[in-house]
Write a protein that holds these residues in place. Sequence first.
Motif, PDB file in Angstrom:
ATOM      1  N   SER A 224       0.834  -1.206   0.000  1.00 29.65           N
ATOM      2  CA  SER A 224       0.000   0.000   0.000  1.00 29.65           C
ATOM      3  C   SER A 224       0.871   1.258   0.000  1.00 29.65           C
ATOM      4  O   SER A 224       0.540   2.262  -0.652  1.00 29.65           O
ATOM      5  CB  SER A 224      -0.931   0.002   1.223  1.00 29.65           C
ATOM      6  OG  SER A 224      -0.170  -0.053   2.422  1.00 29.65           O
ATOM      7  N   LYS A 225       1.973   1.197   0.712  1.00 34.03           N
ATOM      8  CA  LYS A 225       2.897   2.331   0.751  1.00 34.03           C
ATOM      9  C   LYS A 225       3.513   2.573  -0.625  1.00 34.03           C
ATOM     10  O   LYS A 225       3.612   3.708  -1.097  1.00 34.03           O
ATOM     11  CB  LYS A 225       3.992   2.058   1.784  1.00 34.03           C
ATOM     12  CG  LYS A 225       5.072   3.126   1.845  1.00 34.03           C
ATOM     13  CD  LYS A 225       6.108   2.803   2.920  1.00 34.03           C
ATOM     14  CE  LYS A 225       6.867   1.514   2.600  1.00 34.03           C
ATOM     15  NZ  LYS A 225       7.927   1.233   3.589  1.00 34.03           N
TER      16      LYS A 225
ATOM     17  N   GLU B   4       2.291   1.737  -3.528  1.00 33.14           N
ATOM     18  CA  GLU B   4       1.259   2.245  -4.442  1.00 33.14           C
ATOM     19  C   GLU B   4       1.011   3.727  -4.203  1.00 33.14           C
ATOM     20  O   GLU B   4       0.763   4.495  -5.148  1.00 33.14           O
ATOM     21  CB  GLU B   4      -0.027   1.445  -4.259  1.00 33.14           C
ATOM     22  CG  GLU B   4       0.076   0.008  -4.787  1.00 33.14           C
ATOM     23  CD  GLU B   4      -1.167  -0.806  -4.482  1.00 33.14           C
ATOM     24  OE1 GLU B   4      -1.977  -0.341  -3.649  1.00 33.14           O
ATOM     25  OE2 GLU B   4      -1.313  -1.909  -5.064  1.00 33.14           O
ATOM     26  N   GLU B   5       1.088   4.135  -2.947  1.00 29.59           N
ATOM     27  CA  GLU B   5       0.923   5.553  -2.625  1.00 29.59           C
ATOM     28  C   GLU B   5       2.071   6.365  -3.217  1.00 29.59           C
ATOM     29  O   GLU B   5       1.866   7.463  -3.748  1.00 29.59           O
ATOM     30  CB  GLU B   5       0.877   5.742  -1.102  1.00 29.59           C
ATOM     31  CG  GLU B   5       0.681   7.196  -0.688  1.00 29.59           C
ATOM     32  CD  GLU B   5       0.699   7.359   0.828  1.00 29.59           C
ATOM     33  OE1 GLU B   5       0.685   8.519   1.275  1.00 29.59           O
ATOM     34  OE2 GLU B   5       0.758   6.332   1.540  1.00 29.59           O
TER      35      GLU B   5
END
Length: 320
Positions: free
Chosen positions: A12-13, A15-16
């Motif tokens: 998720s990091k 992708e951010e």
Amino acid sequence: MRESAFVKANISKWEEFESLIAANAKKDPDQLADLFIQLTDDLSYAKTHYPKSDITIYLNNLSTKVHQYIYRNKKERKNRFVEFWKFELPLIFWQHRKEFRISLLIFLGACIIGAFSAAHDNDFVRLILGDSYVNMTLNNIETGVPLGVYGKMAQTDMFVMITINNIKVSFFAFALGIIASFGTAFALFQNGVMLGSFQYFFFSKGLLLTSILTIWIHGTIEIISIIMAGGAGLIMGNSMLFPGTYSRMESLRRGALTGAKVVLGLVPMFILAGFLESYVTRLFGMSNALKATIILGSLAFMIYYIILYPRKLFKNGIQQ
């Protein structure tokens, strides 16, 4: 940590991070710096624990994107032009010394083959150098000016023609590296055989010293530069063959850029060699001592700039 757990904990990091780079909005410098540090930490961990994994390649490419984003609008220093030859090019020589060493060995091996072939086949020199050149040189030897070919053309015309030709040869040797390095190796081999047979031809006529003290006035810088251009081709070819943690296309892009910097950096060397060949080599009345001084001075300069100075920069901790 298992690779799947590592990915799950950080995906998720990442992708951010990608969304931040993709967005056109102005980024906070502190946020970008923190982002880059986190990415390099993750990349370092992945390289250590999953060196051959796709996730390592992914993180490497993502880190490259972030780095390029940070520096693409960075204002260049006013002395960037000078620093290229003062730091960047010598450091490339040091970092890729293996490729340049291989280029040298290929060339020297080809020279030996050329000389050996010329010694055992009377027609080999004509095959390599051409009948017209051999016949002209034999005629020059008979008239007492064995290397009179260097005085046949107007100096300025000769300078322009030779310089352009040498630059073309270097770019050709570099560009052939795209054929998995084999094209560059062939170009080096071809030029080496030509030089070896050329030198043996003069040796067989009892003119080896005369030829050395004439052609190497310009040939010292010219031949070494051609060998370095061959090394640039090997850098590009090897980057495609051995991409490491990068994707093959990204590795090739980086290798091609590095090789191109080498070839462009050699242009002043070819200009200097062209000047020496057009304006100095033709001065047949020069003393042997002066000729030897020019040759040894050129050799000392090339050794210092290509080997000793880069090593000094590296030992002093200077990096690109």
